[in-house]
Design an enzyme around this catalytic site. Structure first.
Site, short mmCIF file in Angstrom:
data_model
loop_
_atom_site.label_atom_id
_atom_site.label_comp_id
_atom_site.label_asym_id
_atom_site.label_seq_id
_atom_site.Cartn_x
_atom_site.Cartn_y
_atom_site.Cartn_z
CB VAL A 81 33.43 -29.53 -6.13
CG1 VAL A 81 32.84 -30.85 -6.47
CG2 VAL A 81 34.42 -29.13 -6.89
CD GLU A 132 37.48 -22.06 -9.15
OE1 GLU A 132 37.79 -20.86 -8.63
OE2 GLU A 132 38.05 -23.07 -7.99
CB CYS A 154 42.55 -27.76 -9.77
SG CYS A 154 40.86 -27.72 -9.05
CE LYS A 167 43.53 -29.46 -4.56
NZ LYS A 167 43.05 -30.57 -5.26
CE LYS A 221 38.89 -20.33 -15.26
NZ LYS A 221 38.39 -21.41 -15.53
N1 NAD Z 1 37.26 -26.01 -7.21
C1 NAD Z 1 37.38 -26.52 -8.53
O1 NAD Z 1 37.23 -25.99 -9.53
C2 NAD Z 1 37.36 -28.09 -8.50
C3 NAD Z 1 37.15 -28.99 -9.70
C4 NAD Z 1 37.30 -30.01 -9.58
C5 NAD Z 1 37.49 -30.58 -8.35
N2 NAD Z 1 37.63 -29.99 -7.35
C6 NAD Z 1 38.09 -30.91 -6.01
O2 NAD Z 1 37.09 -31.14 -5.41
C7 NAD Z 1 37.39 -30.74 -3.91
C8 NAD Z 1 36.58 -29.62 -3.29
O3 NAD Z 1 37.10 -28.49 -3.88
P1 NAD Z 1 36.29 -27.19 -3.67
O4 NAD Z 1 36.99 -25.95 -4.47
O5 NAD Z 1 35.03 -27.28 -3.69
O6 NAD Z 1 36.63 -26.85 -2.10
P2 NAD Z 1 36.26 -25.53 -1.13
O7 NAD Z 1 37.32 -25.46 -0.26
O8 NAD Z 1 35.78 -24.23 -1.95
O9 NAD Z 1 35.01 -25.99 -0.43
C9 NAD Z 1 35.08 -27.30 0.61
C10 NAD Z 1 34.08 -26.99 1.60
O10 NAD Z 1 33.90 -28.41 2.41
C11 NAD Z 1 33.56 -27.86 3.71
N3 NAD Z 1 33.93 -28.82 4.63
C12 NAD Z 1 35.03 -29.20 5.08
N4 NAD Z 1 35.07 -30.15 6.00
C13 NAD Z 1 33.71 -30.54 5.99
C14 NAD Z 1 33.03 -31.76 6.81
N5 NAD Z 1 33.75 -32.37 7.60
N6 NAD Z 1 31.59 -31.90 6.45
C15 NAD Z 1 31.01 -30.80 5.59
N7 NAD Z 1 31.73 -29.97 4.97
C16 NAD Z 1 32.88 -29.72 5.18
C17 NAD Z 1 34.34 -26.62 3.92
O11 NAD Z 1 33.63 -25.79 4.92
C18 NAD Z 1 34.17 -25.91 2.44
O12 NAD Z 1 32.85 -25.10 2.46
C19 NAD Z 1 38.85 -30.83 -3.86
O13 NAD Z 1 39.23 -32.12 -3.72
C20 NAD Z 1 39.25 -30.07 -5.09
O14 NAD Z 1 40.56 -30.79 -5.83
C21 NAD Z 1 37.78 -28.76 -7.29
O1 UPG Z 2 45.89 -22.31 -22.25
C1 UPG Z 2 45.58 -21.97 -21.15
C2 UPG Z 2 44.64 -22.26 -20.28
C3 UPG Z 2 44.49 -22.03 -19.01
N1 UPG Z 2 45.77 -21.45 -18.29
C4 UPG Z 2 45.60 -21.04 -16.76
O2 UPG Z 2 45.50 -22.38 -16.27
C5 UPG Z 2 44.96 -22.16 -14.90
C6 UPG Z 2 43.75 -22.77 -14.86
O3 UPG Z 2 42.75 -22.44 -15.76
P1 UPG Z 2 41.36 -23.47 -15.94
O4 UPG Z 2 41.70 -24.86 -16.28
O5 UPG Z 2 40.60 -22.97 -16.87
O6 UPG Z 2 40.64 -23.50 -14.40
P2 UPG Z 2 40.33 -24.26 -13.21
O7 UPG Z 2 39.07 -23.87 -12.49
O8 UPG Z 2 41.49 -24.52 -12.40
O9 UPG Z 2 40.15 -25.59 -13.91
C7 UPG Z 2 40.89 -26.90 -14.01
O10 UPG Z 2 40.89 -27.70 -12.67
C8 UPG Z 2 39.78 -28.15 -12.26
C9 UPG Z 2 39.99 -28.36 -10.82
O11 UPG Z 2 40.42 -29.83 -10.76
C10 UPG Z 2 39.41 -29.07 -13.18
O12 UPG Z 2 38.08 -29.59 -12.79
C11 UPG Z 2 39.08 -28.39 -14.42
O13 UPG Z 2 38.77 -29.45 -15.40
C12 UPG Z 2 40.42 -27.98 -15.14
O14 UPG Z 2 40.37 -27.15 -16.27
C13 UPG Z 2 44.52 -20.55 -14.91
O15 UPG Z 2 45.61 -19.82 -14.29
C14 UPG Z 2 44.47 -20.24 -16.44
O16 UPG Z 2 44.91 -18.71 -16.55
C15 UPG Z 2 46.60 -20.75 -19.17
O17 UPG Z 2 47.92 -20.33 -18.76
N2 UPG Z 2 46.89 -21.36 -20.47
#
Ligand code: NAD
Ligand code: UPG
Length: 451
Positions: free
Chosen positions: A11, A158, A266, A269, A332
């Site tokens: 993110v 992702e 995501c 959790k 995925k």
């Molecule tokens: N991965 C996704 O697709 C996604 C999408 C939407 C929302 N989110 C949410 O966004 C948040 C971040 O997710 P992510 O996947 O980017 O996490 P990530 O684990 O990939 O990255 C987190 C980063 O934060 C750093 N960090 C930890 N403590 C720190 C500090 N005190 N100062 C500076 N950096 C620090 C870590 O070293 C790491 O590089 C989570 O709450 C997640 O649920 C994730």
């Molecule tokens: O019809 C579907 C669509 C997805 N999946 C599965 O669902 C999981 C999540 O897929 P996807 O949502 O595309 O990926 P994420 O990167 O986990 O994204 C979700 O989680 C993120 C973190 O919160 C949000 O920001 C996004 O909007 C939300 O789509 C994967 O294992 C997919 O294989 C299915 O089984 N069937």
């Protein structure tokens, strides 16, 4: 605008890069020295299509900088984002230790008025905790600066993160003052063209919106997996059912693909954390519990189909002597992320049953190596074809594009037991069977299959 982002994970890095790309002056700060050093040398820690050239170009232009120096970072931003992890605690609730550690750091170094924006996925009420933590740090050093804590949840997925960030469906801003709303609207103006995408609301509603979105999507998937399992029992084909319901705009085509269960960092959790929040407020969120347990069971379904084919019920040693080619390890396609990936459960079940695995993933090999280490019953191959050597059966777990049209005749010659287990319903059963292979998909009872 001058922007600071705490956390350079999926993110933080993607958001920082996209904000820099539209001209903002961005500093990304992380506690992981190796990650920051790598980024400063142009090494991108994650695989995300389109990200690498953008990071390099904006870094070279001086609009995107990486540091571990929190003091410099806090001094820089008019807007300071928190984008660190919120992993599940032991009881399933979101662990806020990283978020609150950043809040303390901000409070320690703050020297002027800023808007602190929480982008991490956090339970309702977290903004209040962040505000209190910063205020306590300021008070302890006798400092007084106006600051506000807003919520701006992230919806990127992702594998498509850059696209989602550059062309968002919506930008949710939860804030309690017009000043913060105005600042964030100006920040996001370059992404808010052609039609209005910004939805302004109170902070608590914004925090809940993020969980509601993920829980709704996870519910759709678990619902379809439930229908798929029923279809298998009654002799129907869920792929036909999917087409039969998706055309109804009230249902829609998205996120109704049955499969080997949802994974990633995501959905698992966040569904759990939302249920936990409800419980903390005295509400039993029954639907969320069911979404989670259906998904948990679904992660074992591919293995059940394998057991059905080989006529084995028990896991212990039942598949000794068999070798499975596995296509796809990431949770995925288009990512190297294996957090909560269905492949992990499948591999463990196969190993428990005494089978060997030859696996290939276009991007997740390194991650798989890190997770599984060296083992006698796993060979990580460098191509889909290489997995087939001495394999008895093929299992498809992740729907990478390159797995969509295999040469079934070749598969028929290579696989000793001539059978494919298709965990993402990529193939048409008739085509597979025409090549002399047995086919198992998800929810493909097939007695009413219509071409
Ligand atoms: N991965 C996704 O697709 C996604 C999408 C939407 C929302 N989110 C949410 O966004 C948040 C971040 O997710 P992510 O996947 O980017 O996490 P990530 O684990 O990939 O990255 C987190 C980063 O934060 C750093 N960090 C930890 N403590 C720190 C500090 N005190 N100062 C500076 N950096 C620090 C870590 O070293 C790491 O590089 C989570 O709450 C997640 O649920 C994730
Ligand atoms: O019809 C579907 C669509 C997805 N999946 C599965 O669902 C999981 C999540 O897929 P996807 O949502 O595309 O990926 P994420 O990167 O986990 O994204 C979700 O989680 C993120 C973190 O919160 C949000 O920001 C996004 O909007 C939300 O789509 C994967 O294992 C997919 O294989 C299915 O089984 N069937």
């Amino acid at each position: 605008m001058r922007v600071t982002i705490f956390g350079t994970g999926y993110v933080g890095l993607v958001t920082g890069t996209c904000l820099a790309d539209v001209g903002h002056d961005v500093i990304c700060v992380d506690i992981d020295q190796a990650k920051v050093d790598g980024l400063n040398r142009g090494v991108i820690p994650i695989y995300e299509p389109g990200l690498e050239p953008m990071v390099k170009a904006n870094h070279a232009a001086g609009r995107l900088r990486f540091t571990t120096d929190a003091e410099v970072a806090v001094a820089h931003g008019d807007v300071v984002f928190i984008a660190v992890g919120t992993p599940p605690d032991e009881d399933g609730s979101a662990d806020l230790k990283y978020v609150l550690a950043v809040a303390r750091t901000i409070g320690r170094h703050l020297e002027r008025q800023v808007v602190v924006v929480n982008k991490s996925t956090v339970p309702v009420g977290t903004a209040d905790k962040v505000r209190a933590t910063i205020a306590a740090e300021l008070a302890s050093r006798g400092a007084e600066f106006g600051f506000e804590v807003a919520s701006n949840p992230e919806f990127l997925k992702e594998g498509d993160a850059v696209n989602d960030c550059m062309r968002p469906d919506r930008i949710v801003i939860g804030a309690s003052s017009a000043t913060a709303v105005d600042k964030l609207k100006r920040l996001y103006a370059p992404f808010n063209r052609n039609h209005e995408r910004i939805v302004v609301m109170d902070v608590r509603s914004a925090e809940l919106t993020k969980y509601a979105a993920n829980a709704m999507l996870a519910t759709k998937i678990s619902f379809m997996n439930e229908i798929a399992n029923i279809a298998e029992k009654v002799g129907a084909d869920v792929e036909m059912v999917r087409q039969g319901i998706g055309s109804d705009p009230r249902i829609g085509w998205h996120f109704i693909y049955p499969g080997a269960g949802y994974g990633g960092s995501c959905f698992p959790k966040d569904v759990q954390a939302l249920a936990k929040t409800a419980q903390q407020y005295g509400y039993d969120a029954q639907l969320l519990g069911a979404v989670e347990s259906v998904n948990d069971r679904q992660k074992e379904h591919l293995f059940e189909l394998i057991g059905r084919h080989y006529g084995v019920a028990s896991h212990d040693g039942a598949l000794a002597g068999k070798t499975f080619a596995v296509w796809g390890l990431a949770f995925k396609p288009n990512t190297d992320d294996m957090r909560e990936a269905s492949s992990r459960r499948l591999l463990q079940l196969l190993w428990d049953a005494g089978a060997k695995v030859r696996a290939y993933d276009p991007e997740a090999t390194e991650e798989a190596q890190r997770i599984f280490g060296e083992r006698d019953d796993l060979v990580l191959c460098d191509s889909a074809r290489a997995t087939l050597a001495d394999a008895d059966a093929l299992v498809v777990v992740t729907e990478w594009k390159q797995f969509r049209s295999p040469d079934f005749q070749r598969l028929s010659q290579s696989l000793a037991d001539r059978v494919i287990f298709d965990g993402r319903n990529l193939y048409h059963p008739d085509e597979v069977e025409a090549a002399g292979l047995a086919y198992y998909g998800i929810g493909r009872g097939r007695s009413i299959l219509i071409d």
